[in-house]
Every structure is written in structure tokens, then in C-alpha cells.
Enzyme design. Structure first.
Site, PDB file in Angstrom:
ATOM      1  N   TYR A 171     -27.674 -82.488 -84.928  1.00 43.23           N
ATOM      2  CA  TYR A 171     -27.068 -81.564 -83.961  1.00 43.23           C
ATOM      3  C   TYR A 171     -27.551 -81.862 -82.540  1.00 43.23           C
ATOM      4  O   TYR A 171     -26.754 -81.903 -81.592  1.00 43.23           O
ATOM      5  CB  TYR A 171     -27.425 -80.144 -84.380  1.00 43.23           C
ATOM      6  CG  TYR A 171     -26.934 -79.037 -83.486  1.00 43.23           C
ATOM      7  CD1 TYR A 171     -25.594 -78.658 -83.481  1.00 43.23           C
ATOM      8  CD2 TYR A 171     -27.819 -78.341 -82.668  1.00 43.23           C
ATOM      9  CE1 TYR A 171     -25.156 -77.614 -82.677  1.00 43.23           C
ATOM     10  CE2 TYR A 171     -27.384 -77.297 -81.859  1.00 43.23           C
ATOM     11  CZ  TYR A 171     -26.050 -76.939 -81.871  1.00 43.23           C
ATOM     12  OH  TYR A 171     -25.622 -75.906 -81.072  1.00 43.23           O
ATOM     13  N   LYS A 175     -25.206 -82.993 -79.429  1.00 39.95           N
ATOM     14  CA  LYS A 175     -25.117 -82.163 -78.228  1.00 39.95           C
ATOM     15  C   LYS A 175     -25.617 -82.914 -76.996  1.00 39.95           C
ATOM     16  O   LYS A 175     -25.122 -82.695 -75.883  1.00 39.95           O
ATOM     17  CB  LYS A 175     -25.903 -80.870 -78.433  1.00 39.95           C
ATOM     18  CG  LYS A 175     -25.273 -79.921 -79.442  1.00 39.95           C
ATOM     19  CD  LYS A 175     -23.867 -79.512 -79.034  1.00 39.95           C
ATOM     20  CE  LYS A 175     -23.329 -78.378 -79.862  1.00 39.95           C
ATOM     21  NZ  LYS A 175     -21.938 -78.024 -79.494  1.00 39.95           N
ATOM     22  N   THR A 205     -24.807 -66.029 -83.132  1.00 40.29           N
ATOM     23  CA  THR A 205     -23.626 -66.474 -83.858  1.00 40.29           C
ATOM     24  C   THR A 205     -24.001 -66.631 -85.327  1.00 40.29           C
ATOM     25  O   THR A 205     -25.167 -66.463 -85.708  1.00 40.29           O
ATOM     26  CB  THR A 205     -23.130 -67.840 -83.339  1.00 40.29           C
ATOM     27  OG1 THR A 205     -24.094 -68.848 -83.663  1.00 40.29           O
ATOM     28  CG2 THR A 205     -22.916 -67.814 -81.830  1.00 40.29           C
TER      29      THR A 205
END
Length: 304
Positions: A171, A175, A205
Site C-alpha cells: 500500500y 501510494k 473508513t
């Protein structure tokens, strides 16, 4: 009362839930017509059979806005092309692309599988490039035809991509790639009237709450008062960046959390020591020590 985005058409990827949903609603509230993209996947990218994008479209329409659903996979080349076509076929134009879709396959690098690496790089990094590429084909053609273009791309990086994050190497790499892609695209697309910026949001989230431990505690909703971790806090900067007011802002990465907004300061050339000739490896120890002493220490990796 007129909105910041009256007359503009926006695409938001991964807009069925969380931050993406908040973006879609906020853009619509300021007058944009919105293509709500979501494939209905879980936080690990697996299909769930749900259609959350339809619910978001219904919310927008109930508030008097205009929106349509798109269920394409943004990391699929033809799917990304169809995503852009959805905006053009339904609304006749495209002005704002918000790349937000993504999921997690967290694991320490020493234990990460090839599939876990490939899946995350694909949905985040290719899932930003493919819609951007097809949107840019439209805008470049408009520009070359002599039609004024005042378009926006807003990408989604992360603090993990800017600083690193233990247990999220795939990740973080994706990113970080998005941050670099943003700077690259801004340099290439400006001549056609397109700005490209990114946000690095911090909000509650499914992905952040699912992380557990200290992260989950930090993301918990307060019993009263301002909810600094609400997804809706992220969207105002996206709305503004998508507006005509932001025409002179490009190639920037904005960190956003609660009521805080800042611009991340990326890689820069540091102090130089020039010998004027090839270095002998034995000479370099003191040189590197001098260079390290002259610069600021890097920000620690999250979780380190």
C-alpha cells in the site's frame, strides 16, 4: 445560491462508501453532476455482490442533484475507458476526475505474497493511471480542437505513501507512486488546461477501522463534539481543487485530517559535496556523515 461546481461534471472512483461517498455527495452539493463509480468490493478487494454506488446516486438525486452509476473496474483498461465514456454519454462533458478507489492486503514484507503485492499495486496505482489516461485523451482532443479546457484530476495518496507504514509495504509503495504520478502528470498536462493534485487523507473508513489496535482507537467516533475522523472532513479540499478557483494550483499533495490542511513537502535536492573526480569508497564515510548531519532527519515510518 450558486455552487462552486455549477455546470461541471465529475467522476469519483470508489465512491460507494467512506471517503469516496463523501466526495460524491459534496461535489453534488456544490452543483456538479457526478458519475459514482464502485464495483462493490470488500476492504480486501473481493466482490461482495452489493451495489453501494446505487445508494449514493439515490442520495444525490433525493437532494436535487444529478448522478449516474458506473460499476467498472478502474484498473481494467477497457473499464477505465468506459468510465470516462459514462460521463460523456450521460452529461456531454467531463471536468473533474477524483481517483479514490482502493483496498488493502496488509502484511509484513517478509511474509507478503506475490498476489498480495500485485493486487494492491494494480488497484491503487494502475487504478489511478488508467482513468487519468482516458480522461486526458478527451481533454487533449478538446484542447487541440480549440475548445477551452479547465479540468482537474485529484488523486488519493496517503500518509503511508509519504512516510511509510509498517505492515503496509504494498500500500505504501502504491501510494508513494501515486504522489510521484501526480507530480509527473501535472508537468505534462498543464499545457492542455488540466491541473493534477493529490490528497493524503486521514479519516475513519472501513480500511482504517479494520486495522485494529491503536489505529482503531484513534479512529473511533467521539461521543460528542467535532468528529475529527469523519470522512466528510476530507471532501471540502476536493471540492475546492475541482473548482475554477484552483486553476493555478497543480502538482501538490495536500495532507488533510479533521480541520487541518497542509501541503506535504516532497523530495528535494540536498547539500552536495563534489570532489570533481571519481570517489574512492574509502573516502566516502566522512562525506556521508557530513551530508547526514547537514540535513533534517526523515519523518519516522508510521508504526515504527
Amino acid at each position: 445560491m450558486s455552487g462552486l461546481l455549477d455546470g461541471r461534471v465529475a467522476i469519483v472512483t470508489g465512491a460507494g462508501r467512506g471517503i469516496g461517498r463523501a466526495h460524491a455527495l459534496a461535489l453534488a452539493a456544490e452543483g456538479a453532476k457526478v458519475v459514482v463509480n464502485d464495483i462493490g468490493a470488500g476492504i480486501d478487494g473481493a466482490a461482495t455482490g452489493e451495489s453501494p454506488a446505487e445508494q449514493v446516486v439515490e442520495e444525490i438525486r433525493a437532494l436535487g442533484g444529478e448522478a449516474v452509476v458506473n460499476g467498472d473496474d478502474v484498473a481494467d483498461w477497457a473499464g477505465a475507458e468506459n468510465l470516462v465514456a459514462t460521463a460523456l454519454n450521460n452529461f456531454g462533458r467531463l471536468d473533474v476526475l477524483v481517483n479514490n478507489a482502493g483496498f488493502l492486503r496488509d502484511r509484513m514484507l517478509a511474509n507478503m505474497s506475490e498476489e498480495e503485492w500485485d493486487a494492491v499495486i494494480r488497484v491503487h496505482l494502475k487504478g489511478h493511471f488508467a482513468p487519468m489516461r482516458h480522461a486526458m485523451s478527451y481533454w487533449r482532443a478538446e484542447s487541440k480542437a480549440g475548445n477551452p479546457v479547465d479540468a482537474r484530476i485529484i488523486n488519493t495518496s496517503s500518509g503511508a505513501g509519504l512516510m511509510g507504514s509498517i505492515g503496509q509495504g504494498n500500500y505504501a509503495a502504491a501510494k508513494a507512486g501515486i504522489a510521484a504520478l501526480t507530480i509527473q502528470a501535472a508537468a505534462e498536462f498543464g499545457r492542455y488546461g488540466v491541473t493534477v493534485n493529490a490528497i493524503a487523507p486521514s479519516a475513519r473508513t472501513r480500511m482504517t477501522v479494520g486495522a485494529g489496535g491503536a489505529m482503531a482507537e484513534m479512529m473511533a467516533a467521539p461521543e460528542e463534539g467535532f468528529d475529527a475522523m469523519a470522512a466528510e472532513n476530507i471532501s471540502p479540499i476536493v471540492v475546492w481543487l475541482g473548482s475554477a478557483e484552483a486553476k493555478d494550483v497543480t502538482g501538490r499533495v495536500f495532507e488533510v485530517e479533521g480541520g487541518k490542511v497542509s501541503i506535504a513537502d516532497g523530495w528535494r535536492h540536498g547539500e552536495v559535496v563534489d570532489k570533481g573526480d571519481r570517489w574512492d569508497p574509502k573516502e566516502l564515510g566522512p562525506v556521508v556523515e557530513k551530508l547526514l548531519a547537514s540535513g533534517e532527519a526523515p519523518t519516522p515510518v508510521y508504526g515504527a
